[in-house]
Design a protein around this motif. Structure first.
Motif, PDB file in Angstrom:
ATOM      1  N   ARG A 286      18.247  76.055 -24.064  1.00  0.00           N
ATOM      2  CA  ARG A 286      19.408  75.176 -24.194  1.00  0.00           C
ATOM      3  C   ARG A 286      19.027  73.888 -24.908  1.00  0.00           C
ATOM      4  O   ARG A 286      19.742  73.395 -25.767  1.00  0.00           O
ATOM      5  CB  ARG A 286      19.965  74.846 -22.807  1.00  0.00           C
ATOM      6  CG  ARG A 286      20.859  75.935 -22.285  1.00  0.00           C
ATOM      7  CD  ARG A 286      21.570  75.485 -21.043  1.00  0.00           C
ATOM      8  NE  ARG A 286      22.232  76.623 -20.414  1.00  0.00           N
ATOM      9  CZ  ARG A 286      22.450  76.729 -19.134  1.00  0.00           C
ATOM     10  NH1 ARG A 286      22.071  75.772 -18.313  1.00  0.00           N
ATOM     11  NH2 ARG A 286      23.058  77.781 -18.649  1.00  0.00           N
ATOM     12  N   MET A 287      17.878  73.344 -24.526  1.00  0.00           N
ATOM     13  CA  MET A 287      17.453  72.097 -25.142  1.00  0.00           C
ATOM     14  C   MET A 287      17.167  72.307 -26.620  1.00  0.00           C
ATOM     15  O   MET A 287      17.557  71.494 -27.462  1.00  0.00           O
ATOM     16  CB  MET A 287      16.214  71.554 -24.426  1.00  0.00           C
ATOM     17  CG  MET A 287      16.566  70.910 -23.102  1.00  0.00           C
ATOM     18  SD  MET A 287      15.104  70.398 -22.209  1.00  0.00           S
ATOM     19  CE  MET A 287      14.572  69.044 -23.229  1.00  0.00           C
ATOM     20  N   ALA A 288      16.492  73.415 -26.904  1.00  0.00           N
ATOM     21  CA  ALA A 288      16.172  73.714 -28.301  1.00  0.00           C
ATOM     22  C   ALA A 288      17.455  73.831 -29.111  1.00  0.00           C
ATOM     23  O   ALA A 288      17.571  73.273 -30.201  1.00  0.00           O
ATOM     24  CB  ALA A 288      15.367  75.007 -28.390  1.00  0.00           C
ATOM     25  N   ALA A 289      18.426  74.527 -28.539  1.00  0.00           N
ATOM     26  CA  ALA A 289      19.701  74.714 -29.237  1.00  0.00           C
ATOM     27  C   ALA A 289      20.368  73.360 -29.469  1.00  0.00           C
ATOM     28  O   ALA A 289      20.894  73.093 -30.546  1.00  0.00           O
ATOM     29  CB  ALA A 289      20.616  75.627 -28.433  1.00  0.00           C
ATOM     30  N   ALA A 290      20.311  72.501 -28.458  1.00  0.00           N
ATOM     31  CA  ALA A 290      20.937  71.187 -28.577  1.00  0.00           C
ATOM     32  C   ALA A 290      20.282  70.388 -29.688  1.00  0.00           C
ATOM     33  O   ALA A 290      20.961  69.757 -30.507  1.00  0.00           O
ATOM     34  CB  ALA A 290      20.828  70.449 -27.253  1.00  0.00           C
ATOM     35  N   ILE A 291      18.959  70.448 -29.759  1.00  0.00           N
ATOM     36  CA  ILE A 291      18.246  69.689 -30.784  1.00  0.00           C
ATOM     37  C   ILE A 291      18.598  70.211 -32.178  1.00  0.00           C
ATOM     38  O   ILE A 291      18.928  69.445 -33.080  1.00  0.00           O
ATOM     39  CB  ILE A 291      16.719  69.759 -30.541  1.00  0.00           C
ATOM     40  CG1 ILE A 291      16.384  68.943 -29.295  1.00  0.00           C
ATOM     41  CG2 ILE A 291      15.960  69.233 -31.750  1.00  0.00           C
ATOM     42  CD1 ILE A 291      15.003  69.153 -28.761  1.00  0.00           C
ATOM     43  N   ILE A 292      18.577  71.532 -32.285  1.00  0.00           N
ATOM     44  CA  ILE A 292      18.896  72.130 -33.590  1.00  0.00           C
ATOM     45  C   ILE A 292      20.303  71.738 -34.014  1.00  0.00           C
ATOM     46  O   ILE A 292      20.553  71.355 -35.148  1.00  0.00           O
ATOM     47  CB  ILE A 292      18.745  73.673 -33.523  1.00  0.00           C
ATOM     48  CG1 ILE A 292      17.268  74.015 -33.399  1.00  0.00           C
ATOM     49  CG2 ILE A 292      19.363  74.335 -34.751  1.00  0.00           C
ATOM     50  CD1 ILE A 292      17.000  75.444 -33.017  1.00  0.00           C
ATOM     51  N   LEU A 293      21.201  71.771 -33.051  1.00  0.00           N
ATOM     52  CA  LEU A 293      22.595  71.417 -33.328  1.00  0.00           C
ATOM     53  C   LEU A 293      22.687  69.970 -33.807  1.00  0.00           C
ATOM     54  O   LEU A 293      23.348  69.657 -34.792  1.00  0.00           O
ATOM     55  CB  LEU A 293      23.427  71.625 -32.064  1.00  0.00           C
ATOM     56  CG  LEU A 293      24.921  71.721 -32.287  1.00  0.00           C
ATOM     57  CD1 LEU A 293      25.249  73.044 -32.965  1.00  0.00           C
ATOM     58  CD2 LEU A 293      25.660  71.604 -30.972  1.00  0.00           C
TER      59      LEU A 293
ATOM     60  N   VAL B 220      20.357  68.054 -35.126  1.00  0.00           N
ATOM     61  CA  VAL B 220      19.747  67.891 -36.441  1.00  0.00           C
ATOM     62  C   VAL B 220      20.679  68.434 -37.518  1.00  0.00           C
ATOM     63  O   VAL B 220      20.900  67.799 -38.540  1.00  0.00           O
ATOM     64  CB  VAL B 220      18.373  68.618 -36.496  1.00  0.00           C
ATOM     65  CG1 VAL B 220      17.869  68.662 -37.925  1.00  0.00           C
ATOM     66  CG2 VAL B 220      17.391  67.913 -35.590  1.00  0.00           C
ATOM     67  N   GLY B 221      21.254  69.605 -37.231  1.00  0.00           N
ATOM     68  CA  GLY B 221      22.156  70.240 -38.189  1.00  0.00           C
ATOM     69  C   GLY B 221      23.359  69.359 -38.473  1.00  0.00           C
ATOM     70  O   GLY B 221      23.660  69.045 -39.628  1.00  0.00           O
ATOM     71  N   VAL B 222      24.021  68.921 -37.408  1.00  0.00           N
ATOM     72  CA  VAL B 222      25.208  68.084 -37.574  1.00  0.00           C
ATOM     73  C   VAL B 222      24.835  66.787 -38.274  1.00  0.00           C
ATOM     74  O   VAL B 222      25.525  66.322 -39.183  1.00  0.00           O
ATOM     75  CB  VAL B 222      25.854  67.808 -36.198  1.00  0.00           C
ATOM     76  CG1 VAL B 222      26.926  66.743 -36.335  1.00  0.00           C
ATOM     77  CG2 VAL B 222      26.442  69.078 -35.626  1.00  0.00           C
ATOM     78  N   GLY B 223      23.692  66.234 -37.881  1.00  0.00           N
ATOM     79  CA  GLY B 223      23.211  64.996 -38.493  1.00  0.00           C
ATOM     80  C   GLY B 223      23.039  65.160 -39.994  1.00  0.00           C
ATOM     81  O   GLY B 223      23.504  64.341 -40.776  1.00  0.00           O
ATOM     82  N   SER B 224      22.377  66.271 -40.368  1.00  0.00           N
ATOM     83  CA  SER B 224      22.132  66.507 -41.787  1.00  0.00           C
ATOM     84  C   SER B 224      23.437  66.640 -42.540  1.00  0.00           C
ATOM     85  O   SER B 224      23.613  66.066 -43.619  1.00  0.00           O
ATOM     86  CB  SER B 224      21.318  67.785 -41.985  1.00  0.00           C
ATOM     87  OG  SER B 224      20.232  67.773 -41.120  1.00  0.00           O
TER      88      SER B 224
END
Lengths: 199, 383
Positions: free
Chosen positions: B80-87, B89-93
């Motif tokens: 869950r944490m990994a998914a949150a981080i990826i999300l 970063v993705g949204v940020g980018s």
């Protein structure tokens, strides 16, 4: 059934796993032991509860019960003990369920398991005395019971075959064999007692 | 243990009808060993093989979850944490990309607008200059950089500018020339290129104000790069700067005045407050290529006359077509690239027509032809 666990654990006997669990309270160990008989517990659940969901729940509840009870008891034969506990659990469940009240009455009488050690007389063929008595007792059985027992034990037919030959339902065949066996046991035991008295 | 497994497997096969009659009998007899087996077998006989296997699978999983809940939960938490981080970063980018680019375009546009607005300021940015040519900058150059300094007019005096022009009223912007200074000295093909003395006029002043961004963009041909460079004696450090500017600076960067050379220009401007037209003249020894037809306007006319816009009907609305091409020293044009923000049909058609263009006049550096990459723009509106 054991494939998901390391070999060194799954190689252990029931008794070894039992004592290991009593010491360590490691659920992994109990899991290995329980999985050996899980399908039987589930089968008993199916027999009494006649419902897959309830039977699955019973399997899980029984695991909890074992985790609590095993360290408190000295268990000699795990399989026998497990049977008693499983059946009791199912009957308790039925008792709680008022709608099922009638069904459970049929089973409450025979709560104890036939010991594995005591083979049924019909399976101890080498004992010539018993075989003679058996023959005599077989004659006394009702025709359908006798034929079913003969076909099953002496001709090694399966239920399905017997059902076909006898033009009976498979469940009928099963119950004829079961009742036949019970009657034979009673017959042989009484004859043995009689013989002992005469001697 | 293995016997238990074997028994279970036999039961599954039994229920599946895969056992021979003899095997069935053996199993039935085996399941009479004790009451547990007997009752269980009776119970299991109510199921199909598929049901039994599915149920045992479920039970195995439930049991495993019960036995190792912590490990499982930790793993779930980790995922869950990994998914949150990826999300994040993705949204940020995505936000970064989408919000950054437009704002910079805005700056560029504002700059170019500002550049044209005051009538007195008729100069067109001459792009990057070598730091050596300290006094050669005009206000408009600074503006091209989007620098805040643009608002202060340090050199109010000369309205003269030093910008290369193809024809009056048609500015060409040199954004990147890799450290080589720009010269407007008259050279072979261009007759009216004496930029020293000729103030560059974009458009009549009143019209400037009315120009919208699109019009400005349309009237400009932007030189993205001069490929072959000559040694220019006046510019001692020219080479150093060359190495700084990136050959592959993309179109947008060039448009936004972000190419390395431009930076240099700005700092040099600050140092020199003076304006010296003589020295200036020495620096501007680059002349932009001249499109076929003698001016960008005529060239564009030529292109538009040949465009077959029947096929564009499927794409109504306004399309900004941005085309880059290389003008070789012999005047031929190659590497015609259309920015991919327009439908392929339109891009292909423009590429087709432009590729048929007769030769241009090549860019000149110290009177010698050099290869140049330029950008031109078209706007079409389909109703």
């Amino acid at each position: 059934l054991n494939s998901s666990y390391p070999n060194n654990y799954s190689q252990l006997s029931d008794a070894e796993l039992l004592s290991l669990f009593s010491e360590s309270k490691d659920l992994d160990v109990l899991g290995i032991l329980y999985k050996r008989y899980m399908y039987l517990v589930y089968g008993v659940g199916m027999k009494y509860l006649k419902n897959r969901d309830d039977s699955q729940d019973a399997v899980m509840q029984l695991f909890e019960l074992l985790a609590n009870d095993i360290p408190r008891f000295e268990i000699r034969n795990f399989k026998s003990w497990l049977y008693g506990v499983s059946k009791n659990h199912c009957l308790m469940k039925l008792r709680k369920d008022k709608a099922e009240q009638n069904r459970q009455d049929n089973f409450s009488a025979e709560i104890f398991m036939e010991s594995t050690a005591n083979l049924h007389p019909i399976e101890e063929i080498e004992n010539s005395t018993i075989t003679e008595q058996l023959k005599a007792c077989m004659e006394q059985l009702k025709e359908e019971q006798r034929r079913c027992v003969e076909l099953f034990y002496y001709h090694q037919h399966c239920y399905k075959e017997i059902a076909t030959v006898m033009m009976l339902d498979e469940n009928k065949v099963k119950s004829f064999i079961q009742n036949g066996k019970r009657n034979l046991r009673i017959c042989i035991e009484s004859k043995t007692v009689l013989k002992n008295v005469q001697d | 243990m293995s016997r238990i497994e074997h028994t279970y497997n036999q039961i599954v096969r039994y229920l599946n009808g895969l056992l021979s009659n003899r095997e069935r009998h053996d199993l039935e007899k085996e399941m009479m060993r004790d009451t547990f087996d007997e009752e269980a077998f009776e119970g299991l006989n109510q199921l199909s093989a598929g049901e039994l296997e599915a149920d045992i699978d479920v039970l195995m999983k439930r049991l495993d979850e019960r036995i190792q809940p912590k490990k499982k939960r930790n793993l779930v938490t980790f995922y869950r944490m990994a998914a949150a981080i990826i999300l994040l970063v993705g949204v940020g980018s995505i936000l970064y990309v989408f919000f950054r680019t437009p704002s910079q375009n805005l700056i560029t546009r504002e700059t170019s607008h500002e550049k044209l607005a005051p009538p007195a300021e008729t100069a067109i940015p001459a792009g990057p200059l070598s730091p050596v040519n300290k006094d050669a900058k005009t206000e408009s150059e600074i503006k091209a950089n989007g620098s805040p300094e643009t608002k202060k007019k340090k050199t109010p005096g000369p309205a003269k500018t030093n910008v290369a022009v193809n024809a009056p009223g048609e500015p060409i912007e040199i954004l990147s020339e890799k450290g080589v200074s720009i010269a407007d000295q008259a050279s072979a093909p261009a007759i009216s290129r004496q930029m020293d003395t000729q103030p560059l006029v974009n458009e009549p002043a009143g019209k400037d104000v009315a120009l919208n961004d699109d019009m400005i963009a349309l009237n400009e041909m932007i030189v993205l790069d001069y490929k072959k460079k000559n040694e220019i004696p006046a510019v001692a450090t020219g080479k150093e700067i060359e190495s700084e500017s990136k050959a592959d600076a993309d179109m947008n960067q060039a448009l936004q005045g972000k190419v390395a050379g431009v930076e240099v220009t700005r700092s040099a401007t600050r140092e020199s407050g003076e304006f010296n037209s003589n020295k200036e003249a020495e620096m501007y020894n680059l002349i932009k290529p001249v499109p076929y037809g003698g001016s960008l306007k005529t060239f564009k006319q030529w292109v538009e006359n040949r465009i077959d816009n029947k096929q564009f009907k499927a794409y109504p609305g306004k399309h900004r077509i941005q085309i880059s091409l290389t003008v070789h020293t012999d005047g031929t044009i190659t590497d015609i690239k259309v920015k991919n923000n327009v439908p392929p049909v339109i891009a292909d058609e423009y590429r087709r027509v432009i590729s048929q263009s007769p030769v241009w006049q090549p860019a000149l550096k110290d009177n010698a032809p050099v290869e140049a990459e330029v950008m031109i723009r078209f706007i079409i509106t389909n109703d």
